[in-house]
Write a protein that holds these residues in place. Sequence first.
Motif, PDB file in Angstrom:
ATOM      1  N   PHE A   3      28.230  48.519  51.103  1.00 13.16           N
ATOM      2  CA  PHE A   3      29.418  48.404  50.267  1.00 13.16           C
ATOM      3  C   PHE A   3      28.785  49.167  48.799  1.00 13.16           C
ATOM      4  CE2 PHE A   3      30.657  45.283  53.314  1.00 13.16           C
ATOM      5  CZ  PHE A   3      32.028  45.635  53.403  1.00 13.16           C
ATOM      6  N   PRO A   4      29.074  50.150  48.315  1.00 11.43           N
ATOM      7  CA  PRO A   4      28.522  50.644  47.169  1.00 11.43           C
ATOM      8  C   PRO A   4      29.117  50.094  45.758  1.00 11.43           C
ATOM      9  CG  PRO A   4      28.982  52.532  48.703  1.00 11.43           C
ATOM     10  CD  PRO A   4      29.777  51.424  49.040  1.00 11.43           C
ATOM     11  N   ASN A   5      28.240  49.720  44.921  1.00 15.94           N
ATOM     12  CA  ASN A   5      28.685  49.138  43.757  1.00 15.94           C
ATOM     13  C   ASN A   5      28.080  49.559  42.796  1.00 15.94           C
ATOM     14  OD1 ASN A   5      29.831  46.172  44.122  1.00 15.94           O
ATOM     15  ND2 ASN A   5      28.924  46.617  45.909  1.00 15.94           N
ATOM     16  N   HIS A   6      28.667  49.689  41.606  1.00 17.07           N
ATOM     17  CA  HIS A   6      28.106  49.988  40.085  1.00 17.07           C
ATOM     18  C   HIS A   6      28.745  49.307  39.056  1.00 17.07           C
ATOM     19  CE1 HIS A   6      27.389  53.926  37.292  1.00 17.07           C
ATOM     20  NE2 HIS A   6      26.993  53.038  37.104  1.00 17.07           N
ATOM     21  N   GLY A  25      29.632  40.542  29.812  1.00 17.99           N
ATOM     22  CA  GLY A  25      30.950  41.400  30.301  1.00 17.99           C
ATOM     23  C   GLY A  25      30.526  42.698  30.929  1.00 17.99           C
ATOM     24  N   TYR A  26      31.135  43.080  31.926  1.00 20.95           N
ATOM     25  CA  TYR A  26      30.965  44.015  32.615  1.00 20.95           C
ATOM     26  C   TYR A  26      32.084  44.715  33.513  1.00 20.95           C
ATOM     27  CZ  TYR A  26      30.168  40.926  36.486  1.00 20.95           C
ATOM     28  OH  TYR A  26      30.146  40.047  37.570  1.00 20.95           O
ATOM     29  N   THR A  27      32.082  46.006  33.807  1.00 20.43           N
ATOM     30  CA  THR A  27      32.847  46.446  34.514  1.00 20.43           C
ATOM     31  C   THR A  27      32.628  47.140  36.041  1.00 20.43           C
ATOM     32  OG1 THR A  27      33.901  47.814  32.397  1.00 20.43           O
ATOM     33  CG2 THR A  27      34.527  48.758  34.574  1.00 20.43           C
ATOM     34  N   LEU A  28      33.351  46.637  36.771  1.00 24.60           N
ATOM     35  CA  LEU A  28      32.846  46.857  38.332  1.00 24.60           C
ATOM     36  C   LEU A  28      33.531  48.246  38.706  1.00 24.60           C
ATOM     37  CD1 LEU A  28      32.874  43.728  38.088  1.00 24.60           C
ATOM     38  CD2 LEU A  28      33.258  43.630  40.475  1.00 24.60           C
ATOM     39  N   LEU A  29      32.828  49.236  39.425  1.00 19.86           N
ATOM     40  CA  LEU A  29      33.194  50.593  39.761  1.00 19.86           C
ATOM     41  C   LEU A  29      33.133  50.440  41.342  1.00 19.86           C
ATOM     42  CD1 LEU A  29      31.550  53.113  37.210  1.00 19.86           C
ATOM     43  CD2 LEU A  29      33.896  51.792  37.060  1.00 19.86           C
ATOM     44  N   TRP A  30      34.090  51.181  42.113  1.00 16.68           N
ATOM     45  CA  TRP A  30      33.814  51.217  43.441  1.00 16.68           C
ATOM     46  C   TRP A  30      32.741  52.438  43.716  1.00 16.68           C
ATOM     47  CZ3 TRP A  30      35.651  47.985  46.716  1.00 16.68           C
ATOM     48  CH2 TRP A  30      36.702  47.225  46.488  1.00 16.68           C
ATOM     49  N   GLY A  31      31.572  51.967  43.820  1.00 14.77           N
ATOM     50  CA  GLY A  31      30.367  53.155  44.056  1.00 14.77           C
ATOM     51  C   GLY A  31      29.999  53.870  42.698  1.00 14.77           C
ATOM     52  N   GLU A  32      28.911  54.462  42.873  1.00 14.05           N
ATOM     53  CA  GLU A  32      28.406  54.937  41.357  1.00 14.05           C
ATOM     54  C   GLU A  32      29.553  56.062  40.887  1.00 14.05           C
ATOM     55  OE1 GLU A  32      24.192  57.377  39.989  1.00 14.05           O
ATOM     56  OE2 GLU A  32      24.688  56.980  42.024  1.00 14.05           O
ATOM     57  N   ASN A  33      29.725  55.637  39.591  1.00 14.85           N
ATOM     58  CA  ASN A  33      30.578  56.388  38.789  1.00 14.85           C
ATOM     59  C   ASN A  33      32.023  56.480  39.385  1.00 14.85           C
ATOM     60  OD1 ASN A  33      28.623  56.723  36.560  1.00 14.85           O
ATOM     61  ND2 ASN A  33      27.870  58.374  38.149  1.00 14.85           N
ATOM     62  N   GLY A  34      32.340  55.644  40.507  1.00 16.79           N
ATOM     63  CA  GLY A  34      33.530  55.767  41.248  1.00 16.79           C
ATOM     64  C   GLY A  34      34.838  54.952  40.264  1.00 16.79           C
ATOM     65  N   PRO A  35      35.800  55.088  40.978  1.00 18.91           N
ATOM     66  CA  PRO A  35      37.133  54.342  40.074  1.00 18.91           C
ATOM     67  C   PRO A  35      36.854  52.889  39.782  1.00 18.91           C
ATOM     68  CG  PRO A  35      37.632  54.499  42.439  1.00 18.91           C
ATOM     69  CD  PRO A  35      36.310  55.298  41.958  1.00 18.91           C
ATOM     70  N   ALA A  67      22.888  20.440  32.823  1.00 20.91           N
ATOM     71  CA  ALA A  67      23.060  21.305  33.900  1.00 20.91           C
ATOM     72  C   ALA A  67      23.920  22.670  33.347  1.00 20.91           C
ATOM     73  CB  ALA A  67      24.168  20.826  35.024  1.00 20.91           C
ATOM     74  N   THR A  68      24.326  23.547  33.882  1.00 23.34           N
ATOM     75  CA  THR A  68      25.098  24.815  33.259  1.00 23.34           C
ATOM     76  C   THR A  68      26.336  24.908  34.138  1.00 23.34           C
ATOM     77  OG1 THR A  68      23.042  25.474  33.015  1.00 23.34           O
ATOM     78  CG2 THR A  68      24.664  27.196  32.966  1.00 23.34           C
ATOM     79  N   LYS A  69      27.252  25.050  33.560  1.00 21.55           N
ATOM     80  CA  LYS A  69      28.467  25.529  34.025  1.00 21.55           C
ATOM     81  C   LYS A  69      28.898  26.914  33.849  1.00 21.55           C
ATOM     82  CE  LYS A  69      33.647  24.869  33.776  1.00 21.55           C
ATOM     83  NZ  LYS A  69      34.638  24.061  33.160  1.00 21.55           N
ATOM     84  N   VAL A  70      28.768  27.668  35.109  1.00 19.28           N
ATOM     85  CA  VAL A  70      28.888  29.006  35.085  1.00 19.28           C
ATOM     86  C   VAL A  70      30.435  29.382  35.537  1.00 19.28           C
ATOM     87  CG1 VAL A  70      28.401  31.034  36.335  1.00 19.28           C
ATOM     88  CG2 VAL A  70      26.526  29.390  35.679  1.00 19.28           C
ATOM     89  N   THR A  71      30.927  30.328  35.014  1.00 22.67           N
ATOM     90  CA  THR A  71      32.313  30.980  34.981  1.00 22.67           C
ATOM     91  C   THR A  71      32.084  32.140  35.173  1.00 22.67           C
ATOM     92  OG1 THR A  71      33.434  29.088  33.584  1.00 22.67           O
ATOM     93  CG2 THR A  71      34.660  31.188  34.026  1.00 22.67           C
ATOM     94  N   LEU A  72      32.629  32.585  36.453  1.00 25.51           N
ATOM     95  CA  LEU A  72      32.935  33.895  36.802  1.00 25.51           C
ATOM     96  C   LEU A  72      34.156  34.640  37.102  1.00 25.51           C
ATOM     97  CD1 LEU A  72      30.926  36.687  37.767  1.00 25.51           C
ATOM     98  CD2 LEU A  72      31.129  35.675  40.077  1.00 25.51           C
ATOM     99  N   GLY A  73      34.459  35.606  36.153  1.00 21.37           N
ATOM    100  CA  GLY A  73      35.941  35.890  36.021  1.00 21.37           C
ATOM    101  C   GLY A  73      36.103  37.451  36.262  1.00 21.37           C
ATOM    102  N   MET A  74      37.198  37.700  36.893  1.00 20.33           N
ATOM    103  CA  MET A  74      37.554  39.222  37.072  1.00 20.33           C
ATOM    104  C   MET A  74      39.087  39.586  37.051  1.00 20.33           C
ATOM    105  SD  MET A  74      35.201  39.586  40.670  1.00 20.33           S
ATOM    106  CE  MET A  74      35.580  37.588  40.979  1.00 20.33           C
ATOM    107  N   VAL A  75      39.330  40.373  36.056  1.00 24.82           N
ATOM    108  CA  VAL A  75      40.469  41.003  36.184  1.00 24.82           C
ATOM    109  C   VAL A  75      40.848  42.323  36.976  1.00 24.82           C
ATOM    110  CG1 VAL A  75      42.687  41.684  34.548  1.00 24.82           C
ATOM    111  CG2 VAL A  75      40.935  39.981  33.882  1.00 24.82           C
ATOM    112  N   PHE A  76      41.624  42.042  38.030  1.00 23.15           N
ATOM    113  CA  PHE A  76      41.390  43.376  39.042  1.00 23.15           C
ATOM    114  C   PHE A  76      42.182  44.424  38.460  1.00 23.15           C
ATOM    115  CE2 PHE A  76      39.964  40.058  41.786  1.00 23.15           C
ATOM    116  CZ  PHE A  76      39.007  40.588  42.341  1.00 23.15           C
ATOM    117  N   SER A  77      42.217  45.595  38.736  1.00 27.40           N
ATOM    118  CA  SER A  77      42.756  46.781  38.071  1.00 27.40           C
ATOM    119  C   SER A  77      44.222  46.728  38.466  1.00 27.40           C
ATOM    120  CB  SER A  77      42.154  48.148  38.556  1.00 27.40           C
ATOM    121  OG  SER A  77      40.849  48.280  37.914  1.00 27.40           O
ATOM    122  N   THR A  78      44.491  46.322  39.618  1.00 30.44           N
ATOM    123  CA  THR A  78      45.773  46.183  40.259  1.00 30.44           C
ATOM    124  C   THR A  78      46.091  44.723  40.931  1.00 30.44           C
ATOM    125  OG1 THR A  78      45.581  47.321  42.302  1.00 30.44           O
ATOM    126  CG2 THR A  78      45.897  48.766  40.575  1.00 30.44           C
TER     127      THR A  78
END
Length: 313
Positions: free
Chosen positions: A226-229, A242-252, A267-278
């Motif tokens: 599964f390619p990721n960028h 803060g980061y943007t997730l792309l479908w593969g290198e320079n993908g959508p 301890a450390t509370k870690v929150t991982l959030g994602m707003v999907f494109s659709t």
Amino acid sequence: MTSNFNPDGMLAAARDPAKGRFATLTFERDVAAPLSVLWQTWTAPAARAVWSAPTPSVIVEFLEADSGVGGREVSLCKVEGQPNIRCECGWLEWQPALRSVNYEVVSSEGVTQSTALVTADFSGTDERSRLVVTVQLSSLADGMEVGYRQGLDAGLDNLARAAKRTMVLQRVIQAPRTTVWNTWMNPEALPQWWGPDGFSCRTKRIDLRTDGEWVFDMIAPDGTVFPNHHLYTEVRPEERIGYTLLWGENGPKHADAWASFEDQNGATKVTLGMVFSTEAEFRQAKGFGAVELGLQTLGKLERFIKTRGNAAA
């Protein structure tokens, strides 16, 4: 839904100073998302950047974003051919999933146009939530009340839609925040624990800083690749990424994401959030178990810290 927001009218009003005007505005939204998700969508800078522009013709550029009591957010509202509108927001009260209070100062070309006290009250369940926003507005320009109402109405419609495609994962890791942060931001350590159980990472490039990137493949136990960028838009040491997730290198684009780190009694509370494109991508991700797989990833982080200790940092 209010689709008739008129930025030109608001900007024209900003150039016509008059005596002070006062108004109390109330906005209510029922949101088809859990209360914890709505809170994160309202407060997380990466999520606010997704929904804050009232219409596609308006570009909102965030110059500064610091969440929590005492923090400040500064943004520019840009419309082609018009002076920029500057908005400064300062957080005064911060009760997670219950209430936030902030001041807002709106100005144009260095001249203050309005000030406001914004109170947001939250309620809800694991299925649905409700947001009530009260704005106590003092305006120095004609038409600001109308512009404020139209702009925030449209923004809150965007917020409700964004919350429906937002995924939030949390885990309290039994390690100091410095250790958790350093393990996450170590380019040698990150690929060793990132991903669900049984997955591995193959890195092509990794540069963990603002405007940096991580180009890599996630490899499933059956060998599927599964390619990721990841494109890093913000790195605030020991606070959030803060980061943007792309479908593969320079993908959508797949999602706008963030990770935040909070001290919690050593301890450390870690929150991982994602707003999907659709919403379709959100449903697809949830359908194949993204929540469970994401929680496995945070579990691998904790196990990695326990087995490697500070050596990873």
